[in-house]
Scaffold this active site. Structure first.
Site, PDB file in Angstrom:
ATOM      1  NE  ARG A  93      -3.190   2.538   2.451  1.00 37.51           N
ATOM      2  CZ  ARG A  93      -3.405   3.518   3.585  1.00 37.51           C
ATOM      3  NH1 ARG A  93      -2.600   3.250   4.706  1.00 37.51           N
ATOM      4  NH2 ARG A  93      -4.174   4.534   3.402  1.00 37.51           N
ATOM      5  CG  HIS A 182     -10.587   6.428   2.299  1.00 38.35           C
ATOM      6  ND1 HIS A 182     -11.468   7.364   2.849  1.00 38.35           N
ATOM      7  CD2 HIS A 182      -9.940   5.944   3.292  1.00 38.35           C
ATOM      8  CE1 HIS A 182     -11.186   7.531   4.390  1.00 38.35           C
ATOM      9  NE2 HIS A 182     -10.147   6.697   4.436  1.00 38.35           N
ATOM     10  N   GLY A 212     -15.537   5.780   8.521  1.00 42.34           N
ATOM     11  CA  GLY A 212     -14.840   5.375   9.514  1.00 42.34           C
ATOM     12  C   GLY A 212     -14.184   6.468  10.475  1.00 42.34           C
ATOM     13  NE  ARG A 287     -17.016   1.294  18.609  1.00 44.59           N
ATOM     14  CZ  ARG A 287     -16.011   0.270  18.317  1.00 44.59           C
ATOM     15  NH1 ARG A 287     -16.183  -0.778  18.236  1.00 44.59           N
ATOM     16  NH2 ARG A 287     -14.835   0.979  18.012  1.00 44.59           N
ATOM     17  CB  VAL A 334     -19.345   4.743  10.703  1.00 47.66           C
ATOM     18  CG1 VAL A 334     -20.626   5.546  10.980  1.00 47.66           C
ATOM     19  CG2 VAL A 334     -18.385   5.506  11.993  1.00 47.66           C
ATOM     20  CG  ASN A 337     -19.661  -2.218  12.542  1.00 51.02           C
ATOM     21  OD1 ASN A 337     -19.957  -3.464  12.871  1.00 51.02           O
ATOM     22  ND2 ASN A 337     -18.374  -1.782  12.350  1.00 51.02           N
ATOM     23  CD  GLU A 386      -8.689   0.488   2.901  1.00 47.27           C
ATOM     24  OE1 GLU A 386      -8.264   1.499   2.313  1.00 47.27           O
ATOM     25  OE2 GLU A 386      -9.062   0.252   3.762  1.00 47.27           O
TER      26      GLU A 386
HETATM   27  P1  AMP Z   1     -12.359   2.324  10.723  1.00 43.61           P
HETATM   28  O1  AMP Z   1     -11.602   3.792  10.533  1.00 43.61           O
HETATM   29  O2  AMP Z   1     -13.004   2.073   9.362  1.00 43.61           O
HETATM   30  O3  AMP Z   1     -11.669   1.407  11.383  1.00 43.61           O
HETATM   31  O4  AMP Z   1     -13.790   3.048  11.569  1.00 43.61           O
HETATM   32  C1  AMP Z   1     -13.589   3.228  12.901  1.00 43.61           C
HETATM   33  C2  AMP Z   1     -14.871   3.787  13.480  1.00 43.61           C
HETATM   34  O5  AMP Z   1     -15.972   3.158  13.233  1.00 43.61           O
HETATM   35  C3  AMP Z   1     -14.915   4.189  15.041  1.00 43.61           C
HETATM   36  O6  AMP Z   1     -15.214   5.488  15.089  1.00 43.61           O
HETATM   37  C4  AMP Z   1     -15.822   3.238  15.598  1.00 43.61           C
HETATM   38  O7  AMP Z   1     -16.620   3.979  16.617  1.00 43.61           O
HETATM   39  C5  AMP Z   1     -16.886   3.227  14.470  1.00 43.61           C
HETATM   40  N1  AMP Z   1     -17.577   1.953  14.845  1.00 43.61           N
HETATM   41  C6  AMP Z   1     -17.243   0.701  14.687  1.00 43.61           C
HETATM   42  N2  AMP Z   1     -18.427  -0.245  15.412  1.00 43.61           N
HETATM   43  C7  AMP Z   1     -19.298   0.889  15.349  1.00 43.61           C
HETATM   44  C8  AMP Z   1     -20.816   0.724  15.869  1.00 43.61           C
HETATM   45  N3  AMP Z   1     -21.092  -0.520  16.217  1.00 43.61           N
HETATM   46  N4  AMP Z   1     -21.445   1.811  15.769  1.00 43.61           N
HETATM   47  C9  AMP Z   1     -20.997   3.071  15.327  1.00 43.61           C
HETATM   48  N5  AMP Z   1     -19.614   3.115  15.178  1.00 43.61           N
HETATM   49  C10 AMP Z   1     -18.924   2.077  15.025  1.00 43.61           C
END
Ligand code: AMP
Length: 399
Positions: A93, A182, A212, A287, A334, A337, A386
């Site tokens: 990457r 991204h 995210g 979360r 986000v 999930n 990715e």
């Molecule tokens: P990433 O950068 O793709 O790893 O995403 C990280 C973000 O995803 C963090 O802010 C986490 O809080 C969010 N996340 C993971 N699980 C959940 C969930 N069940 N509800 C809301 N946000 C989530």
């Protein structure tokens, strides 16, 4: 075929060994604190093999880190391959490919030089990516290496989308333009969307929402990125965990003068103390914000609402840019999930043919159509991958 995927940072290195033909993951893990002391995590995906969790291994440089990874992969007891010969290629990457790289490439001396030329555009990331490539070349002579760029997918954007309205010489002489990031994720989920809907990607207008800790939204018309929300750097676009996203540049001078900040302090605030963290004053983790809002902390709710509103506005903008939209994709932490945030973003878009299925939307982390059967626009949840995209690009180039 097995491909080792490497994502090298300045003091860390993530790795996965996968078979892109089957999509099987053999092992993954992480080297941390390279150049400090060294912590090694190894997660074999084969039953009966033992994992290692942040164990102490001296890693003065990235070479020891790669050596540690290779030793673990071929370890007679807990390894997942018999010998190094079973690693057919390495996919790296690389964050920034500038305007030079519109697709992934097999690495040679000329490519290394061109990646180095992009260093000023990503001074924190590209030099570390190069160190990772050199460490692999030293330890795996003769193995084909491929560079996969975060920016490459967006090189199809037209000038009307990538130019900033600054004096033109800053583009010509200083390379100031929107690059977008991204790209590997947006490319992967767009291709998966076409496969899920059994429709050629050339026929689809897709809006891909990678939401995210870092977030970006991309308009993908006929399989090509035509606009994206991140810009010259990943600070632009929708607000993020700790990044401000777009803001009026006039604020920078105003705050620097009033507060006596240096430019470094100001950029640190924009990158690390803003976004939903800055608004809520609580956390950059969505979360935590959902929980805080349930406990009555209004600013946590405002932060999430601002984020959702920002994404919704981009969806509207990109539908206008493409003259319509067939598919909206949610991906990353986000997007994969949070059912409530997907619902908040998609609600109010009924006027443009988006109708969610609240039951289907309850799902997490698995490829699902979450729009109603009669929704004109298909809304999809697609977990990003990715590493698999990097492995697929690597396989296609070295085969
Ligand atoms: P990433 O950068 O793709 O790893 O995403 C990280 C973000 O995803 C963090 O802010 C986490 O809080 C969010 N996340 C993971 N699980 C959940 C969930 N069940 N509800 C809301 N946000 C989530």
């Amino acid at each position: 075929m097995n491909v080792l995927v490497i994502n090298a940072g300045s003091s860390s290195l993530k790795y996965q060994l996968l078979n892109p033909e089957t999509g099987d993951l053999l092992a993954k893990g992480l080297c941390e604190r390279i150049g400090i002391d060294g912590k090694f995590t190894y997660k074999p995906q084969i039953a009966g093999k033992e994992k290692l969790d942040a164990v102490d291994v001296a890693m003065p440089t990235h070479n020891e880190a790669i050596k540690t990874v290779l030793d673990a992969l071929v370890d007679p007891k807990n390894g997942v391959i018999g010998s190094m010969k079973e690693i057919d290629a390495v996919g790296h990457r690389v964050v920034h490919g500038g305007e030079r790289f519109a697709r992934s490439v097999v690495i040679n001396d000329e490519v290394m030089k061109a990646i180095e030329d992009c260093n000023p555009l990503a001074p924190l990331h590209n030099p570390a990516n190069i160190i990772g490539i050199k460490a692999c070349q030293a330890l795996m002579p003769g193995v084909s290496m491929v560079a996969v760029f975060d920016t490459a997918f967006h090189q199809t954007m037209p000038p009307v989308a990538y130019m900033y309205a600054l004096p033109y010489e800053y583009y010509e002489q200083d390379k100031v333009r929107r690059y977008g990031f991204h790209g590997t994720s947006h490319k992967y989920v767009s291709q998966r969307a076409a496969a899920m809907l059994d429709t050629p990607i050339e026929k689809l207008k897709i809006i891909s929402c990678h939401l995210g800790n870092g977030s970006s939204v991309t308009a993908v018309d006929g399989g090509k990125s035509v606009d994206t929300s991140m810009g010259f750097t990943p600070l632009a676009g929708v607000l993020m965990g700790t990044r401000s996203g777009d803001l009026d540049a006039g604020i920078i001078q105003y705050l620097m003068e009033r507060r006596g900040y240096t430019i470094e302090e100001m950029l640190n605030i924009l990158n690390k103390k803003s976004g939903v963290q800055g608004i809520s004053g609580i956390s950059s983790d969505f979360r935590d914000l959902e929980n805080a809002f349930k406990d009555g902390i209004e600013r946590a709710g405002l932060a999430v609402d601002m984020f959702n509103y920002g994404v919704k506005k981009l969806i509207g903008a990109y539908a206008a840019a493409m003259g319509g939209v067939d598919v909206i994709i949610f991906t990353a932490g986000v997007g994969e999930n949070s059912a409530s945030q997907r619902m908040a973003i998609a609600s109010g878009l009924e006027f443009m043919g988006v109708k969610m299925d609240p039951e289907a939307n309850k799902v997490r982390g698995k490829e699902t159509v979450i729009s109603a059967p009669d929704s004109k626009v298909k809304v999809l949840l697609i977990p990003t991958n990715e590493e698999l995209m990097i492995a697929l690009d690597t396989m296609n180039l070295v085969k």
